[in-house]
Design a protein around this motif. Structure first.
Motif, mmCIF file in Angstrom:
data_model
loop_
_atom_site.group_PDB
_atom_site.id
_atom_site.type_symbol
_atom_site.label_atom_id
_atom_site.label_comp_id
_atom_site.label_asym_id
_atom_site.label_seq_id
_atom_site.Cartn_x
_atom_site.Cartn_y
_atom_site.Cartn_z
ATOM 1 N N VAL A 194 0.836 -1.205 0.000
ATOM 2 C CA VAL A 194 0.000 0.000 0.000
ATOM 3 C C VAL A 194 0.873 1.258 0.000
ATOM 4 O O VAL A 194 0.617 2.209 -0.747
ATOM 5 C CB VAL A 194 -0.960 0.004 1.205
ATOM 6 C CG1 VAL A 194 -1.621 1.377 1.358
ATOM 7 C CG2 VAL A 194 -2.027 -1.073 1.033
ATOM 8 N N ILE A 195 1.920 1.266 0.824
ATOM 9 C CA ILE A 195 2.802 2.443 0.890
ATOM 10 C C ILE A 195 3.500 2.657 -0.447
ATOM 11 O O ILE A 195 3.616 3.795 -0.929
ATOM 12 C CB ILE A 195 3.839 2.287 2.018
ATOM 13 C CG1 ILE A 195 3.142 2.288 3.385
ATOM 14 C CG2 ILE A 195 4.864 3.431 1.961
ATOM 15 C CD1 ILE A 195 4.067 1.977 4.546
ATOM 16 N N LEU A 196 3.947 1.574 -1.080
ATOM 17 C CA LEU A 196 4.604 1.700 -2.382
ATOM 18 C C LEU A 196 3.641 2.244 -3.439
ATOM 19 O O LEU A 196 4.020 3.094 -4.255
ATOM 20 C CB LEU A 196 5.154 0.335 -2.825
ATOM 21 C CG LEU A 196 6.383 -0.173 -2.057
ATOM 22 C CD1 LEU A 196 6.677 -1.618 -2.431
ATOM 23 C CD2 LEU A 196 7.604 0.697 -2.322
ATOM 24 N N GLY A 202 1.668 9.335 -5.716
ATOM 25 C CA GLY A 202 2.070 10.682 -5.322
ATOM 26 C C GLY A 202 3.067 11.294 -6.282
ATOM 27 O O GLY A 202 2.908 12.443 -6.728
ATOM 28 N N PHE A 203 4.103 10.536 -6.632
ATOM 29 C CA PHE A 203 5.109 11.049 -7.561
ATOM 30 C C PHE A 203 4.528 11.245 -8.956
ATOM 31 O O PHE A 203 4.875 12.203 -9.652
ATOM 32 C CB PHE A 203 6.314 10.110 -7.621
ATOM 33 C CG PHE A 203 7.266 10.276 -6.469
ATOM 34 C CD1 PHE A 203 8.010 11.439 -6.328
ATOM 35 C CD2 PHE A 203 7.432 9.273 -5.518
ATOM 36 C CE1 PHE A 203 8.891 11.607 -5.270
ATOM 37 C CE2 PHE A 203 8.305 9.426 -4.452
ATOM 38 C CZ PHE A 203 9.027 10.599 -4.335
ATOM 39 N N SER A 205 1.391 11.964 -9.688
ATOM 40 C CA SER A 205 0.538 13.156 -9.652
ATOM 41 C C SER A 205 1.368 14.426 -9.655
ATOM 42 O O SER A 205 1.034 15.400 -10.341
ATOM 43 C CB SER A 205 -0.357 13.121 -8.408
ATOM 44 O OG SER A 205 -1.237 12.010 -8.446
ATOM 45 N N LEU A 206 2.470 14.423 -8.895
ATOM 46 C CA LEU A 206 3.361 15.578 -8.876
ATOM 47 C C LEU A 206 3.965 15.812 -10.256
ATOM 48 O O LEU A 206 4.016 16.957 -10.737
ATOM 49 C CB LEU A 206 4.472 15.357 -7.847
ATOM 50 C CG LEU A 206 5.555 16.442 -7.765
ATOM 51 C CD1 LEU A 206 4.950 17.786 -7.395
ATOM 52 C CD2 LEU A 206 6.647 16.046 -6.768
ATOM 53 N N GLY A 207 4.411 14.730 -10.903
ATOM 54 C CA GLY A 207 4.981 14.864 -12.237
ATOM 55 C C GLY A 207 3.971 15.391 -13.244
ATOM 56 O O GLY A 207 4.297 16.262 -14.062
ATOM 57 N N ASP A 208 2.740 14.884 -13.178
ATOM 58 C CA ASP A 208 1.690 15.354 -14.091
ATOM 59 C C ASP A 208 1.415 16.841 -13.896
ATOM 60 O O ASP A 208 1.209 17.590 -14.863
ATOM 61 C CB ASP A 208 0.403 14.554 -13.870
ATOM 62 C CG ASP A 208 0.538 13.101 -14.333
ATOM 63 O OD1 ASP A 208 1.478 12.811 -15.092
ATOM 64 O OD2 ASP A 208 -0.306 12.279 -13.919
ATOM 65 N N ALA A 209 1.404 17.280 -12.631
ATOM 66 C CA ALA A 209 1.163 18.696 -12.336
ATOM 67 C C ALA A 209 2.293 19.563 -12.890
ATOM 68 O O ALA A 209 2.059 20.636 -13.448
ATOM 69 C CB ALA A 209 1.020 18.899 -10.830
ATOM 70 N N LEU A 210 3.529 19.093 -12.747
ATOM 71 C CA LEU A 210 4.673 19.849 -13.264
ATOM 72 C C LEU A 210 4.655 19.908 -14.786
ATOM 73 O O LEU A 210 5.020 20.929 -15.388
ATOM 74 C CB LEU A 210 5.977 19.215 -12.772
ATOM 75 C CG LEU A 210 6.265 19.337 -11.272
ATOM 76 C CD1 LEU A 210 7.505 18.542 -10.900
ATOM 77 C CD2 LEU A 210 6.440 20.797 -10.874
ATOM 78 N N VAL A 211 4.227 18.818 -15.427
ATOM 79 C CA VAL A 211 4.136 18.806 -16.893
ATOM 80 C C VAL A 211 3.091 19.809 -17.364
ATOM 81 O O VAL A 211 3.318 20.565 -18.326
ATOM 82 C CB VAL A 211 3.794 17.391 -17.404
ATOM 83 C CG1 VAL A 211 3.413 17.434 -18.882
ATOM 84 C CG2 VAL A 211 4.977 16.452 -17.192
ATOM 85 N N ARG A 212 1.934 19.834 -16.682
ATOM 86 C CA ARG A 212 0.890 20.792 -17.068
ATOM 87 C C ARG A 212 1.386 22.223 -16.906
ATOM 88 O O ARG A 212 1.121 23.095 -17.758
ATOM 89 C CB ARG A 212 -0.357 20.573 -16.214
ATOM 90 C CG ARG A 212 -1.151 19.317 -16.587
ATOM 91 C CD ARG A 212 -2.525 19.325 -15.950
ATOM 92 N NE ARG A 212 -2.444 19.323 -14.494
ATOM 93 C CZ ARG A 212 -2.423 18.211 -13.759
ATOM 94 N NH1 ARG A 212 -2.464 17.016 -14.358
ATOM 95 N NH2 ARG A 212 -2.371 18.274 -12.446
#
Length: 217
Positions: A194-196, A202-203, A205-212
Motif C-alpha cells: 500500500v505504501i509503495l 504521489g510522484f 501526480s506531482l509529475g503530471d502537475a509539473l508537466v501541465r
C-alpha cells in the motif's frame, strides 16, 4: 500491530524515499546531459559526431539491457569501493543510479525527438551557437517531455528499490521480505504494498502537475 513494527515501517519508508530521491537526483544530473548529447551528436545535428554518438549509444544500450537484480550483484565490488559496503540503503543507491542514468538518457532523447527541426534551423539562421540552441531552444521546448521522463524514472526507481530489498538493500522491499514473507505476516506485506502504491501515485501526480505547468508556460 506493535509500536516497534510501526517504527520499522516508518523507517523503511524514509529509507525508500532516501534511496529513490538521491539516486533520482544523480541520475537526472547525469542522464539529462547524456540524453542531450545522444541527440545533438547524431549525423546531421548541430554537434554531429557519428563515432561519439555510436559509442554513447552502445554504452547506453548496454546499461539499459542489464536486469536490475543482476546489475546489483554484478557491481558489488564497485559498490563496496564507493560506499564501503554492499548492503544497506547507501549501497543500494549505487546500482539504482547506474540503472537509471541510461534510462533517463533515452527518455530525454525521445523528448528531444519531438521538437520540430524548423525551430533548430531558425535558431541557426539567426546565428545561435550550439550551446545557445541547446539551452534556449531544445531544453525549453522539450521541458514537458523531460519532466515526464523523469517522473517515469522515479516510479521505476521505486520498484527497483523494492527489488533491492531482496539482497539487503534496505527500505520497504527489505521490510516486506524479512517481516512479511519470511515471517508469514500478510499484514506487513499488505502495508508495504500500500505504501509503495501511494508513493507511485504521489510522484506520478506531482509529475503530471509539473508537466501541465511546463506546457502552460
Amino acid at each position: 500491530m506493535s509500536n516497534a513494527m510501526l517504527e520499522l515501517i516508518f523507517k523503511a519508508t524514509l529509507d525508500t524515499l532516501y534511496m529513490v530521491g538521491l539516486s533520482g537526483l544523480v541520475a537526472a544530473a547525469l542522464g539529462v546531459p547524456l540524453g542531450v548529447l545522444l541527440y545533438v551528436t547524431r549525423p546531421g545535428q548541430i554537434l554531429a559526431r557519428p563515432v561519439t554518438n555510436r559509442a554513447l549509444g552502445i554504452v547506453t544500450n548496454i546499461g539499459r539491457s542489464i536486469p536490475f537484480i543482476i546489475l546489483m550483484v554484478a557491481i558489488i565490488p564497485f559498490t563496496r569501493l564507493i560506499v564501503g559496503s554492499s548492503i544497506g540503503t547507501n549501497a543500494a543507491i549505487v546500482p539504482l543510479t547506474i540503472a537509471a542514468i541510461p534510462f533517463v538518457a533515452r527518455l530525454v532523447e525521445g523528448a528531444l525527438n519531438e521538437i520540430s527541426p524548423g525551430l533548430i534551423e531558425a535558431a541557426q539562421s539567426m546565428g545561435a551557437t550550439p550551446y545557445q540552441i541547446i539551452v534556449k531552444v531544445l531544453i525549453p521546448e522539450a521541458r514537458g517531455g523531460i519532466i515526464t521522463g523523469l517522473t517515469i524514472t522515479v516510479v521505476t526507481l521505486i520498484s527497483y528499490s523494492a527489488m533491492a530489498g531482496a539482497v539487503g538493500g534496505g527500505g520497504l522491499g527489505d521490510l516486506g521480505i524479512r517481516y512479511g514473507y519470511n515471517r508469514f505476516d500478510p499484514m506487513v506485506m499488505l502495508i508495504t504494498v500500500v505504501i509503495l502504491v501511494v508513493m507511485v501515485q504521489g510522484f506520478q501526480s506531482l509529475g503530471d502537475a509539473l508537466v501541465r505547468k511546463a506546457d502552460h508556460k
